[in-house]
Design a protein around this motif. Sequence first.
Motif, PDB file in Angstrom:
ATOM      1  N   THR A  96     -12.035  18.314 -12.291  1.00  0.00           N
ATOM      2  CA  THR A  96     -13.078  17.990 -13.267  1.00  0.00           C
ATOM      3  C   THR A  96     -14.382  17.724 -12.531  1.00  0.00           C
ATOM      4  N   GLY A  97     -15.489  17.887 -13.252  1.00  0.00           N
ATOM      5  CA  GLY A  97     -16.799  17.731 -12.636  1.00  0.00           C
ATOM      6  C   GLY A  97     -17.222  19.010 -11.934  1.00  0.00           C
ATOM      7  N   ASN A  98     -18.018  18.870 -10.910  1.00  0.00           N
ATOM      8  CA  ASN A  98     -18.491  20.018 -10.132  1.00  0.00           C
ATOM      9  C   ASN A  98     -17.475  20.340  -9.043  1.00  0.00           C
ATOM     10  N   ILE A  99     -16.888  21.530  -9.121  1.00  0.00           N
ATOM     11  CA  ILE A  99     -15.855  21.920  -8.168  1.00  0.00           C
ATOM     12  C   ILE A  99     -16.170  23.302  -7.597  1.00  0.00           C
ATOM     13  N   GLU A 100     -15.499  23.658  -6.517  1.00  0.00           N
ATOM     14  CA  GLU A 100     -15.582  24.991  -5.926  1.00  0.00           C
ATOM     15  C   GLU A 100     -14.338  25.770  -6.335  1.00  0.00           C
ATOM     16  N   GLN A 101     -14.519  26.988  -6.796  1.00  0.00           N
ATOM     17  CA  GLN A 101     -13.395  27.783  -7.294  1.00  0.00           C
ATOM     18  C   GLN A 101     -13.440  29.194  -6.711  1.00  0.00           C
ATOM     19  N   VAL A 102     -12.283  29.663  -6.215  1.00  0.00           N
ATOM     20  CA  VAL A 102     -12.160  31.040  -5.750  1.00  0.00           C
ATOM     21  C   VAL A 102     -11.615  31.878  -6.902  1.00  0.00           C
ATOM     22  N   PRO A 103     -12.363  32.864  -7.394  1.00  0.00           N
ATOM     23  CA  PRO A 103     -11.879  33.684  -8.518  1.00  0.00           C
ATOM     24  C   PRO A 103     -10.615  34.448  -8.151  1.00  0.00           C
TER      25      PRO A 103
END
Length: 436
Positions: free
Chosen positions: A132-139
Motif C-alpha cells: 500500500t502507498g507508493n511502491i515499486e512494481q515490476v510488470p
Amino acid sequence: MAQAQPSGLLIVDKPQGVTSFDAVAAVRGALHIKKVGHAGTLDPMATGALVIAFGHATRLLNAIVAHDKTYEATIRLGLTTDTDDAEGAVHVDESIHSRWKELTKRHGEQGSWQTGTFWHDLLADTIASHFTGNIEQVPNTFSAIKINGQRAYDLAREGKDVELKARPVTVSEFSVLDVRAGVVTGKNAGEPLLEKDIASFPFDSAAGPDQSFCSSLNDHSVTSGDGESDPRGVDTVISVASTGLIPVLDVNVRISCSSGTYIRALARDLGMTLGVGGYLTRLRRTRVGRFALPDDASGLIAADAMQQTSAHTITAHTEAKTFVNREGERVTRNTCVLDTPAGLAGEERRAWVLGRALTMEQATRGAMPAVDITAEEAAELRFGRRIERVVPRDTQVAAIAPAPDDVSDDAPADVVAILERANAHQAKPVTVFPLA
C-alpha cells in the motif's frame, strides 16, 4: 449540409472472453461512427468498466487513461502461472509445501479456519507492510509494454528473456474482502476451489495422508483439470490427497490504485512475499476515475456522480461468431454484443445507445477539471488566443461556455477547449473543439 456526428462517452460493462477492441467495435457498429476509442485496456479474462468515447470526446481519452482505478479480484495463493493469471500454465513448486506447513501450523494454533481470522489478519498485515502507498512494481512479462518496439508478451511467447524495470505506482486501497481455504488439482489455472480447512493437509508425504483431512473431503466433488466433477469416496480421496491435491487460498480483494498498476503483478508479489506463490483468477474493474459501475463499492466518488455514471452504463455479452478469413479458413471467435432492448435495430437501436451516453459536457467535466468561460472568451480561444485564467503547472483544464443565445434554452453547454498554463495569469488552448 451533412448532419454533425454526435460526441459523447459510454461506460460499457465488458464481458469476459472478448478484448477491449471487440467492445469498441460493438459501439462503433451500433452508432455507425468510425471515431471510437477506449480509455485503458482490459484483458480478455477481465470484466467491468471500459470507458468508450466517440466523436470529439475521443480527445478526452488521454486524460481519462491517467485516472486512478478500482478493481475487485480473486488471488489464488499456493500456485503460480507464467502469465500471473488464470490464462497461463500452472507451475507447482514443491518447496512451497514447507512454507504452507509453517503457516498452517501457526494457523492451527489460533483456531478453526471457519471461525478464526488468522488468514485474514496475516494477509492484511502483509499487504499493509508491502503493498500500500507508493511502491515499486515490476510488470508481468506477458504485458503490452514495448521493448525496442516489440510488445513484451510477443517476446515472452517467443521464449525470449524479458526484463522489465520496476516502476513507481500508488496503491491507495488493498482490502481483503474474503478468504477461502481449500484444495485444487493444479491441472487448470481456472479450476474451482474445493473449500476445506488446510491446517490438516498432509504436507509430509512420507507420513502419508492425514485421515481426518481425507475424511473431511468425503461426499464432496473434486473437480479435475478437464472440468469434470464427480462425488468421491474416502478411499479415492486418500489416493488423490497423497498424489495430487494442492492446498490453496482464494482471496477476494478490492484494490484502488494509480494508472499503470498491474493487478496481476500484485497477486504475484503477494504470493512471493508469503513464500507460497500466487496468481489472479478473477479481475473486475469497477471504476475509472469518476466513471463507475453500479456495483462499485470503493466509495471514492460522490453519490451524485455515481448515480449519473450508473445511468449511462451499458452491459454486454459474448457471442461466438463463425466466418471465413482471407485465407479461406473457417474461423470461430468471440464477439462483444451490447445488451440493447429486444426488437431494436438500425436507427432505433442507435438512438437507444446514444440515449445512454454521457454528453460532451458531462464527459469533459468527468475527465478533467473545468472552468466556465464567457462567449467572448470562447471566441478568443477558437482563434488560438490566450485568456486570463490561472491554471496550475502541469495541469490541463477544460473551458466550457454556455450555449449560444440563438439556440434553445435546453441546448447543451459548449465545450470549447482544453487549456494549460501560459504564464502566471494566463491560459492557452492546446486543443480546440469545433462548434457542435
